[in-house]
Design an enzyme around this catalytic site. Sequence first.
Site, PDB file in Angstrom:
ATOM      1  N   LYS A 118       0.836  -1.216   0.000  1.00  0.00           N
ATOM      2  CA  LYS A 118       0.000   0.000   0.000  1.00  0.00           C
ATOM      3  C   LYS A 118       0.864   1.256   0.000  1.00  0.00           C
ATOM      4  CE  LYS A 118      -4.165  -1.630  -0.078  1.00  0.00           C
ATOM      5  NZ  LYS A 118      -5.148  -2.287   0.689  1.00  0.00           N
ATOM      6  N   LYS A 143      -4.474 -12.142  -6.902  1.00  0.00           N
ATOM      7  CA  LYS A 143      -5.676 -12.635  -6.222  1.00  0.00           C
ATOM      8  C   LYS A 143      -6.838 -11.700  -6.558  1.00  0.00           C
ATOM      9  CE  LYS A 143      -5.417 -10.052  -2.032  1.00  0.00           C
ATOM     10  NZ  LYS A 143      -6.292  -9.641  -1.036  1.00  0.00           N
ATOM     11  N   LYS A 181     -10.913  -5.954  -5.035  1.00  0.00           N
ATOM     12  CA  LYS A 181     -11.692  -4.811  -5.523  1.00  0.00           C
ATOM     13  C   LYS A 181     -10.778  -3.800  -6.186  1.00  0.00           C
ATOM     14  CE  LYS A 181     -13.599  -5.374  -1.611  1.00  0.00           C
ATOM     15  NZ  LYS A 181     -14.318  -5.509  -0.339  1.00  0.00           N
TER      16      LYS A 181
HETATM   17  P1  TYM Z   1     -10.487  -7.475   3.180  1.00  0.00           P
HETATM   18  O1  TYM Z   1     -11.590  -6.490   3.302  1.00  0.00           O
HETATM   19  O2  TYM Z   1      -9.403  -7.204   2.196  1.00  0.00           O
HETATM   20  O3  TYM Z   1     -11.049  -8.904   2.828  1.00  0.00           O
HETATM   21  C1  TYM Z   1     -12.070  -9.506   3.592  1.00  0.00           C
HETATM   22  C2  TYM Z   1     -11.904 -10.994   3.689  1.00  0.00           C
HETATM   23  O4  TYM Z   1     -11.919 -11.608   2.405  1.00  0.00           O
HETATM   24  C3  TYM Z   1     -10.744 -12.382   2.222  1.00  0.00           C
HETATM   25  N1  TYM Z   1     -10.334 -12.281   0.815  1.00  0.00           N
HETATM   26  C4  TYM Z   1      -9.998 -13.332   0.065  1.00  0.00           C
HETATM   27  N2  TYM Z   1      -9.944 -14.636   0.325  1.00  0.00           N
HETATM   28  C5  TYM Z   1      -9.554 -15.457  -0.673  1.00  0.00           C
HETATM   29  N3  TYM Z   1      -9.238 -15.021  -1.914  1.00  0.00           N
HETATM   30  C6  TYM Z   1      -9.281 -13.710  -2.222  1.00  0.00           C
HETATM   31  N4  TYM Z   1      -8.996 -13.308  -3.453  1.00  0.00           N
HETATM   32  C7  TYM Z   1      -9.674 -12.788  -1.208  1.00  0.00           C
HETATM   33  N5  TYM Z   1      -9.829 -11.442  -1.161  1.00  0.00           N
HETATM   34  C8  TYM Z   1     -10.226 -11.157   0.086  1.00  0.00           C
HETATM   35  C9  TYM Z   1      -9.705 -11.744   3.144  1.00  0.00           C
HETATM   36  O5  TYM Z   1      -8.666 -12.631   3.454  1.00  0.00           O
HETATM   37  C10 TYM Z   1     -10.557 -11.389   4.322  1.00  0.00           C
HETATM   38  O6  TYM Z   1     -10.750 -12.518   5.154  1.00  0.00           O
HETATM   39  N6  TYM Z   1      -7.612  -6.492   7.172  1.00  0.00           N
HETATM   40  C11 TYM Z   1      -8.824  -7.162   6.730  1.00  0.00           C
HETATM   41  C12 TYM Z   1     -10.079  -6.689   7.446  1.00  0.00           C
HETATM   42  C13 TYM Z   1     -10.035  -6.791   8.931  1.00  0.00           C
HETATM   43  C14 TYM Z   1     -10.127  -7.993   9.696  1.00  0.00           C
HETATM   44  C15 TYM Z   1     -10.105  -7.573  11.060  1.00  0.00           C
HETATM   45  C16 TYM Z   1     -10.224  -9.326   9.366  1.00  0.00           C
HETATM   46  C17 TYM Z   1      -9.950  -5.763   9.802  1.00  0.00           C
HETATM   47  N7  TYM Z   1     -10.014  -6.213  11.093  1.00  0.00           N
HETATM   48  C18 TYM Z   1     -10.160  -8.519  12.116  1.00  0.00           C
HETATM   49  C19 TYM Z   1     -10.283 -10.255  10.415  1.00  0.00           C
HETATM   50  C20 TYM Z   1     -10.254  -9.838  11.760  1.00  0.00           C
HETATM   51  C21 TYM Z   1      -9.014  -6.894   5.245  1.00  0.00           C
HETATM   52  O7  TYM Z   1      -8.556  -5.919   4.712  1.00  0.00           O
HETATM   53  O8  TYM Z   1      -9.848  -7.761   4.615  1.00  0.00           O
END
Ligand code: TYM
Length: 326
Positions: free
Chosen positions: A112, A192, A195
């Site tokens: 990022k 992967k 968005k």
């Molecule tokens: P975020 O918003 O990027 O993604 C949300 C969840 O979706 C999963 N994910 C995927 N899994 C498999 N293949 C993919 N292509 C893919 N894209 C997204 C992510 O692994 C995630 O589980 N930092 C986190 C949000 C967060 C969080 C937390 C998660 C904030 N606090 C506490 C767990 C616990 C994030 O940016 O996820």
Amino acid sequence: MNTRVFSGIQPTGVLHIGNYLGAIKTWVALLDDHECIFCIVDQHAITVPYEPAGMQARIFDAAVGYLACGVDPARCAIFVQSDVPEHTELAWYFNTVTPVAYLERMTQYKDKSAQFHEQINMGLLGYPVLQAADILLYKAGIVPVGEDQSQHLELTRDVARKFNRLYGETFPEPRTLVGTAPRVAGLDGAAKMSKTLDNYIAINETPEEIWKKLSTAVTDPARKRRTDPGTPEACNIFSLHAFFSTPAQRARVAEGCRTAGIGCLECKRLLAENIARELAPIRERYEALRNDPAAVRRVLDEGAERCRTIARETMRDVKGRMGLLR
Ligand code: TYM
């Protein structure tokens, strides 16, 4: 009731099938046997440039997405992070026990900060500390996520250990639960699904939209002509069949690809049909819920209420241990 479960998703637009397969499907599977808390992490989403005017709409879309995918509010709490101020409060306390060097090592921070190099802010660096606070505020033991979150979860365990060492046993070290789709590939075949990269299929897309995206998606790069035999294992589209097609269909597609018996379009058509079939009930619920914002708001309000109770209790404990309670 078993160990408490916590997870969250950033409200950065409509949910895609990477979120659905990588995280939400696992959440739903845990609902029956665990106390589950699912968050919409709006305070994480503001660590990179974003459009404030659309934030409430994105939060609403995320909530609708959770519900449409089967995250049943009767069996869990769903809430918005900024509705429970204890998340940022605990993050501050955790800042004081987290070495900066650990944060600078985080892959997501490095990615990022390369992407937004003129706007590297403290929030971006401290992002994983807030994530640790999200999880530990509820003393969660299981965190179901995609593989890309593993490093952040390791940091969460580091923070818990460090806090416990300094102030006495307070937090469990939560377990990362990566489900059957740890990393769903994007339609570009290069990264992967995400968005930001616009290489995704959203959970509420119509069969026509799904087909439009799939028809131009990247496949095995070595298979240039219809008559070339392909390598399914090297194909992005074939990897998606694993989540939506039956073993018999997958075997047929793999054999057809290897022998040039079927073309990429045929393989994609079957995948498009299967994705559309799985997403149909989700899309239906999604549209219905979009028209009932009051019901969605109620779910979020009730969720925040339940979470605040737990959060206050943890903060009393934390402040007491840190010498901050009168
Ligand atoms: P975020 O918003 O990027 O993604 C949300 C969840 O979706 C999963 N994910 C995927 N899994 C498999 N293949 C993919 N292509 C893919 N894209 C997204 C992510 O692994 C995630 O589980 N930092 C986190 C949000 C967060 C969080 C937390 C998660 C904030 N606090 C506490 C767990 C616990 C994030 O940016 O996820």
